[in-house]
Design an enzyme around this catalytic site. Sequence first.
Site, PDB file in Angstrom:
ATOM      1  N   ASP A  31       3.938 -12.558  -2.470  1.00 37.83           N
ATOM      2  CA  ASP A  31       2.967 -12.849  -3.381  1.00 37.83           C
ATOM      3  C   ASP A  31       2.502 -14.560  -3.601  1.00 37.83           C
ATOM      4  O   ASP A  31       3.193 -15.309  -2.955  1.00 37.83           O
ATOM      5  CB  ASP A  31       3.594 -12.727  -5.014  1.00 37.83           C
ATOM      6  CG  ASP A  31       2.393 -12.341  -5.825  1.00 37.83           C
ATOM      7  OD1 ASP A  31       1.290 -13.177  -6.173  1.00 37.83           O
ATOM      8  OD2 ASP A  31       2.219 -11.279  -6.263  1.00 37.83           O
ATOM      9  N   ASN A  81      -0.643  -4.032  -0.538  1.00 46.12           N
ATOM     10  CA  ASN A  81      -0.957  -4.027  -1.599  1.00 46.12           C
ATOM     11  C   ASN A  81      -1.802  -4.882  -2.364  1.00 46.12           C
ATOM     12  O   ASN A  81      -2.525  -4.604  -3.353  1.00 46.12           O
ATOM     13  CB  ASN A  81       0.128  -3.705  -2.534  1.00 46.12           C
ATOM     14  CG  ASN A  81       0.111  -3.465  -4.020  1.00 46.12           C
ATOM     15  OD1 ASN A  81      -0.814  -2.823  -4.655  1.00 46.12           O
ATOM     16  ND2 ASN A  81       0.510  -4.427  -4.515  1.00 46.12           N
ATOM     17  N   TYR A 147     -15.977  -5.345  -4.670  1.00 49.48           N
ATOM     18  CA  TYR A 147     -14.602  -4.774  -4.902  1.00 49.48           C
ATOM     19  C   TYR A 147     -14.669  -3.345  -4.307  1.00 49.48           C
ATOM     20  O   TYR A 147     -13.960  -2.796  -3.542  1.00 49.48           O
ATOM     21  CB  TYR A 147     -14.350  -4.472  -6.369  1.00 49.48           C
ATOM     22  CG  TYR A 147     -13.042  -3.962  -6.769  1.00 49.48           C
ATOM     23  CD1 TYR A 147     -11.943  -4.607  -6.633  1.00 49.48           C
ATOM     24  CD2 TYR A 147     -12.752  -2.513  -6.907  1.00 49.48           C
ATOM     25  CE1 TYR A 147     -10.496  -4.135  -6.701  1.00 49.48           C
ATOM     26  CE2 TYR A 147     -11.568  -2.046  -7.355  1.00 49.48           C
ATOM     27  CZ  TYR A 147     -10.420  -2.870  -7.351  1.00 49.48           C
ATOM     28  OH  TYR A 147      -8.897  -2.066  -7.490  1.00 49.48           O
ATOM     29  N   LYS A 151     -12.573  -1.516  -1.021  1.00 51.77           N
ATOM     30  CA  LYS A 151     -11.806  -0.498  -1.480  1.00 51.77           C
ATOM     31  C   LYS A 151     -12.389   0.795  -0.496  1.00 51.77           C
ATOM     32  O   LYS A 151     -11.508   1.680  -0.112  1.00 51.77           O
ATOM     33  CB  LYS A 151     -11.749  -0.245  -2.853  1.00 51.77           C
ATOM     34  CG  LYS A 151     -10.931  -1.290  -3.431  1.00 51.77           C
ATOM     35  CD  LYS A 151      -9.463  -1.433  -3.042  1.00 51.77           C
ATOM     36  CE  LYS A 151      -8.783  -2.470  -4.063  1.00 51.77           C
ATOM     37  NZ  LYS A 151      -7.426  -2.536  -3.685  1.00 51.77           N
ATOM     38  N   THR A 182      -1.809  -3.109 -15.506  1.00 51.76           N
ATOM     39  CA  THR A 182      -1.281  -4.315 -14.729  1.00 51.76           C
ATOM     40  C   THR A 182      -2.211  -5.341 -15.218  1.00 51.76           C
ATOM     41  O   THR A 182      -3.274  -5.354 -15.622  1.00 51.76           O
ATOM     42  CB  THR A 182      -1.463  -3.809 -13.464  1.00 51.76           C
ATOM     43  OG1 THR A 182      -2.915  -3.951 -12.871  1.00 51.76           O
ATOM     44  CG2 THR A 182      -0.897  -2.508 -12.889  1.00 51.76           C
TER      45      THR A 182
END
Length: 245
Positions: A31, A81, A147, A151, A182
């Site tokens: 991360d 991810n 986005y 994706k 999240t």
Amino acid sequence: MVAIVTGAGSGIGRAVCLELAQAGTQVLAVDIDLAGAEETSRMSDGTVVAHRADVSNPAEVEQYVAAAVDTLGIPDQFFNNAGIAGANRAIVDMTPGEWSTTISVNLNSMFYGLKYVLPHMITAGRGQIVNTGSIASLQGAAKRADYVAAKHAILGLTRTAAAEVRDHGIAVNCICPGSTDTPIIGKFRALLARDGQAIPALGVGGRGMASAQEVARTAAFLLRDDVPFLTGSAISVDGGASGRY
């Protein structure tokens, strides 16, 4: 078993780290927020190792793959991810910098991860990879061009990678989560609230969103090595939202 998980400092990435660790897998938790990755490590039984990297930087991606190989071994599993919420602006209002940042973090990082992980898996003759797409991989959304474009592209990247490496014993699949509880959804809510919008209540039983753990269990299933004929697929984890019209 050895795994690499990116975006491991929170959300779905953290949940996948813990799912894999519980099964006895050694995990490199990657991360840009090292403190978040270290917290994920502390939540495990000692099998999760934190590593800081900017996934939009190809040199740092190459370094995290090398760190995994050197400290844990050749990865059997890769959860590709990490991502960000994007700008949430109409195309005419979005700046080139905002577009570039989202594409870099959400799409380029996926390519870099595959580029540097796959040679090791090809050498080993095995591997399971899951890329994180989104419900936005399957449909359009106003003010989300950056986005949605990233994706959507992840689906094409997943299917192409699957076709290239299927003869090497490697499976590549994609999960497409809907609204999930999240930190990124919190940022998305803030962006929508700025424009007087709200996330619609979608999901089984009228629930607004999935938990990170629910999505993680689907990713963990796809990372298993006993479903070899499942590759090049996109699995929706959205409570049926993508089937509505």
